[in-house]
Motif scaffolding. Structure first.
Motif, PDB file in Angstrom:
ATOM      1  N   ALA A  11       0.942  -1.201  -0.102  1.00 48.37           N
ATOM      2  CA  ALA A  11      -0.042  -0.002   0.046  1.00 48.37           C
ATOM      3  C   ALA A  11       0.790   1.277  -0.079  1.00 48.37           C
ATOM      4  O   ALA A  11       1.767   1.391   0.640  1.00 48.37           O
ATOM      5  CB  ALA A  11      -0.970   0.078   1.062  1.00 48.37           C
ATOM      6  N   ALA A  12       0.512   2.067  -1.118  1.00 45.30           N
ATOM      7  CA  ALA A  12       1.169   3.517  -0.778  1.00 45.30           C
ATOM      8  C   ALA A  12       0.060   4.432  -1.353  1.00 45.30           C
ATOM      9  O   ALA A  12      -0.788   4.067  -1.924  1.00 45.30           O
ATOM     10  CB  ALA A  12       2.337   3.575  -1.860  1.00 45.30           C
ATOM     11  N   THR A  13       0.765   5.981  -1.346  1.00 46.58           N
ATOM     12  CA  THR A  13      -0.439   6.693  -2.032  1.00 46.58           C
ATOM     13  C   THR A  13       0.436   7.707  -2.921  1.00 46.58           C
ATOM     14  O   THR A  13       1.501   7.946  -2.429  1.00 46.58           O
ATOM     15  CB  THR A  13      -0.778   7.659  -0.853  1.00 46.58           C
ATOM     16  N   SER A  27      -2.722   3.242  -3.714  1.00 49.79           N
ATOM     17  CA  SER A  27      -2.134   2.250  -4.621  1.00 49.79           C
ATOM     18  C   SER A  27      -3.260   0.944  -4.534  1.00 49.79           C
ATOM     19  O   SER A  27      -3.611   0.326  -5.751  1.00 49.79           O
ATOM     20  CB  SER A  27      -1.068   1.778  -4.444  1.00 49.79           C
ATOM     21  N   ASP A  28      -3.727   0.588  -3.546  1.00 51.85           N
ATOM     22  CA  ASP A  28      -4.777  -0.800  -3.533  1.00 51.85           C
ATOM     23  C   ASP A  28      -5.830  -0.529  -4.314  1.00 51.85           C
ATOM     24  O   ASP A  28      -6.299  -1.223  -5.212  1.00 51.85           O
ATOM     25  CB  ASP A  28      -5.001  -0.744  -1.970  1.00 51.85           C
ATOM     26  N   LEU A  99       1.923   9.682 -12.142  1.00 51.59           N
ATOM     27  CA  LEU A  99       1.697   9.689 -10.802  1.00 51.59           C
ATOM     28  C   LEU A  99       2.756  10.034  -9.691  1.00 51.59           C
ATOM     29  O   LEU A  99       4.050   9.373 -10.244  1.00 51.59           O
ATOM     30  CB  LEU A  99       1.442   8.133 -10.343  1.00 51.59           C
ATOM     31  N   ALA A 100       2.707  11.134  -9.208  1.00 54.23           N
ATOM     32  CA  ALA A 100       3.813  11.494  -8.365  1.00 54.23           C
ATOM     33  C   ALA A 100       4.050  10.785  -7.156  1.00 54.23           C
ATOM     34  O   ALA A 100       3.094  10.199  -6.489  1.00 54.23           O
ATOM     35  CB  ALA A 100       3.524  13.021  -7.958  1.00 54.23           C
ATOM     36  N   ASP A 105       7.783   7.269  -1.143  1.00 56.61           N
ATOM     37  CA  ASP A 105       7.157   6.221  -0.372  1.00 56.61           C
ATOM     38  C   ASP A 105       6.850   5.047  -1.131  1.00 56.61           C
ATOM     39  O   ASP A 105       7.236   3.903  -0.662  1.00 56.61           O
ATOM     40  CB  ASP A 105       5.823   6.650   0.212  1.00 56.61           C
ATOM     41  N   PHE A 106       6.563   5.141  -2.337  1.00 58.76           N
ATOM     42  CA  PHE A 106       6.106   4.085  -3.224  1.00 58.76           C
ATOM     43  C   PHE A 106       7.738   3.299  -3.554  1.00 58.76           C
ATOM     44  O   PHE A 106       7.814   2.058  -3.481  1.00 58.76           O
ATOM     45  CB  PHE A 106       5.476   4.160  -4.674  1.00 58.76           C
TER      46      PHE A 106
END
Length: 160
Positions: A11-13, A27-28, A99-100, A105-106
């Motif tokens: 999971a990431a944003t 991401s989910d 997608l930044a 984090d990703f």
């Protein structure tokens, strides 16, 4: 630990630029129930990324979608404003979603970071491409430092 083929994405944003400003993308939710070709570049507006990587996916968008890809996404450790401007200047329009991964984090979650400090870039995402089916990595192509072969649209197209 680096993500591998067969692993579920963590999971990431991400953040994407919209007409109403920056919008969070979980991401989910983004990868659920779809086939997504996602590629990572060290930075927006950088030479290889702007001359080859993003243009290759823009040029091959229709072919990728004809082979079952629902969406094509580009990510980089840049903010949503930069990614939006880069996508607009490159003509990504409805072909590639920008997608930044502003805080990286990703890139950290999938174990694919690089140290670009000697170039004034800090920690960035490595150059790679993935084919993700319903949140699971179906193909993973990670470049060696300085290379641009395995993560290209042409290579990913050959894996479909």
């Amino acid at each position: 630990m680096t993500i591998s083929k067969g692993d579920r994405l963590p999971a990431a944003t991400f953040t994407k630029m919209t007409e109403n400003g920056p919008e969070a993308v979980a991401s989910d939710d983004y990868f659920a129930g779809r086939t997504v070709a996602i590629f990572s570049v060290p930075g927006a507006f950088t030479p290889t990324c702007s001359a080859k990587h993003l243009p290759g996916f823009i040029d091959k968008a229709e072919e990728l979608k004809a082979k079952g890809v629902d969406e094509i996404a580009c990510t980089a450790v840049n903010d949503a404003f930069v990614m939006g401007a880069w996508g607009k200047s490159a003509g990504a329009d409805d072909k590639v979603t920008m997608l930044a991964d502003g805080n990286g984090d990703f890139a950290r979650a999938v174990g694919l970071t690089m140290d670009g400090s000697k170039f004034g870039l800090g920690e960035r995402g490595q150059r790679f491409s993935m084919l993700v089916r319903d949140g699971v990595v179906a193909e993973l192509n990670v470049e060696a430092p300085g290379d641009f072969k395995l993560s290209s649209a042409e290579h990913l197209l050959g894996q479909l």
